[in-house]
Write an enzyme that holds these catalytic residues in place. Structure first.
Site, mmCIF file in Angstrom:
data_model
loop_
_atom_site.group_PDB
_atom_site.id
_atom_site.type_symbol
_atom_site.label_atom_id
_atom_site.label_comp_id
_atom_site.label_asym_id
_atom_site.label_seq_id
_atom_site.Cartn_x
_atom_site.Cartn_y
_atom_site.Cartn_z
ATOM 1 N N SER A 52 37.920 47.277 40.327
ATOM 2 C CA SER A 52 36.473 47.326 40.576
ATOM 3 C C SER A 52 36.039 48.712 41.039
ATOM 4 O O SER A 52 36.813 49.483 41.616
ATOM 5 C CB SER A 52 36.083 46.296 41.628
ATOM 6 O OG SER A 52 36.508 45.015 41.229
HETATM 7 N N1 SAM Z 1 40.860 42.874 43.071
HETATM 8 C C1 SAM Z 1 41.356 43.602 41.930
HETATM 9 C C2 SAM Z 1 41.687 45.021 42.235
HETATM 10 O O1 SAM Z 1 41.498 45.463 43.381
HETATM 11 O O2 SAM Z 1 42.180 45.700 41.309
HETATM 12 C C3 SAM Z 1 40.424 43.518 40.755
HETATM 13 C C4 SAM Z 1 40.481 42.191 40.125
HETATM 14 S S1 SAM Z 1 40.047 42.129 38.408
HETATM 15 C C5 SAM Z 1 38.360 42.564 38.461
HETATM 16 C C6 SAM Z 1 40.082 40.345 38.230
HETATM 17 C C7 SAM Z 1 41.458 39.744 38.288
HETATM 18 O O3 SAM Z 1 41.333 38.334 38.400
HETATM 19 C C8 SAM Z 1 42.273 39.983 37.032
HETATM 20 O O4 SAM Z 1 43.482 40.590 37.359
HETATM 21 C C9 SAM Z 1 42.470 38.589 36.450
HETATM 22 O O5 SAM Z 1 43.697 38.423 35.773
HETATM 23 C C10 SAM Z 1 42.391 37.738 37.704
HETATM 24 N N2 SAM Z 1 42.072 36.335 37.481
HETATM 25 C C11 SAM Z 1 41.216 35.784 36.589
HETATM 26 N N3 SAM Z 1 41.213 34.450 36.703
HETATM 27 C C12 SAM Z 1 42.079 34.139 37.710
HETATM 28 C C13 SAM Z 1 42.509 32.923 38.307
HETATM 29 N N4 SAM Z 1 42.050 31.719 37.932
HETATM 30 N N5 SAM Z 1 43.409 32.998 39.304
HETATM 31 C C14 SAM Z 1 43.903 34.190 39.723
HETATM 32 N N6 SAM Z 1 43.535 35.365 39.188
HETATM 33 C C15 SAM Z 1 42.623 35.353 38.203
#
Ligand code: SAM
Length: 211
Positions: A52
């Site tokens: 992000s």
């Molecule tokens: N917080 C992260 C960082 O600091 O880099 C950014 C997160 S990224 C915008 C969103 C993440 O959520 C992705 O890695 C994706 O694989 C994960 N994600 C999506 N659906 C999910 C779920 N049901 N459970 C866990 N992770 C999930």
């Protein structure tokens, strides 16, 4: 980054500003993006996901009102950067990622910064929360959900706070949910755009995100 992108846009929590200044963001992006690590933007990471924008990380961290030493449940480990910021302001973090390869890289990055004990990364469907460690005092979801997942509401503890983007696949509102005396209050605080939360209580696999 801290002065222009964060303080200049209204982030006031000095703990958050200090942590954002301390965590080396270039260590959380793929090598080809390191020269852009401090850009005022989200950047691509492994698995078709994103780290992000710094401002969003700082804003969500401020909204979460972390208690030093308290446990934070993060859903969407991604690069591990948000978890590193939370740990640097004194939280213990349990972070859930659905993609095993991303979880593995995040664990390595966090260990490299000495944060392996402060942050536990597990692979699961975080849209279902984490029943084993509920009730939760602080929950941060860093992927966009179609609605606030019911399991996260049910698992939110008394005086708990949940920060989550909710809305369409490419355009959401950031919502702060609080629970007081068994009453849930949802407060929208502004617009944002996250990759989708994919899971049983999120978007269905195949809809707008990598399966
Ligand atoms: N917080 C992260 C960082 O600091 O880099 C950014 C997160 S990224 C915008 C969103 C993440 O959520 C992705 O890695 C994706 O694989 C994960 N994600 C999506 N659906 C999910 C779920 N049901 N459970 C866990 N992770 C999930």
């Amino acid at each position: 980054m801290v002065e222009r992108q964060l303080r200049g846009r209204g982030i006031v929590d000095e703990r958050v500003l200090a942590a954002m200044g301390a965590v080396p963001r270039e260590q959380f992006v793929p090598r080809e993006w390191t020269n852009r690590a401090y850009d005022d933007a989200a950047l691509p990471i492994e698995g078709g996901q994103a780290i992000s924008q710094p401002y969003i990380v700082a804003w969500m961290t401020e909204l979460l009102q972390v208690v030093p030493g308290g446990l934070v449940l993060e859903i969407g480990t991604g690069s591990g950067y948000q978890a590193a910021v939370l740990a640097t302001i004194g939280a213990r973090v349990r972070s859930i990622e659905r993609l095993p390869a991303l979880a593995a890289v995040a664990r390595e990055r966090l260990a490299g910064l000495g944060l392996a004990e402060a942050v536990e990364v597990i692979v699961a469907d975080g849209s279902l929360g984490d029943p084993a460690t509920a009730p939760h005092a602080r929950v941060i979801v860093t992927a966009g959900a179609p609605v606030v997942p019911r399991p996260l509401l049910d698992q939110l503890g008394e005086n708990g706070r949940l920060v989550i983007p909710v809305g369409a696949l490419d355009d959401q509102q950031l919502i702060v949910v609080t629970r007081q005396a068994d009453r849930l209050t949802e407060t929208p605080v502004g617009g944002c755009a996250f990759v989708p939360l994919i899971g049983a209580a999120g978007f269905r696999p195949g809809r707008g995100g990598p399966v």
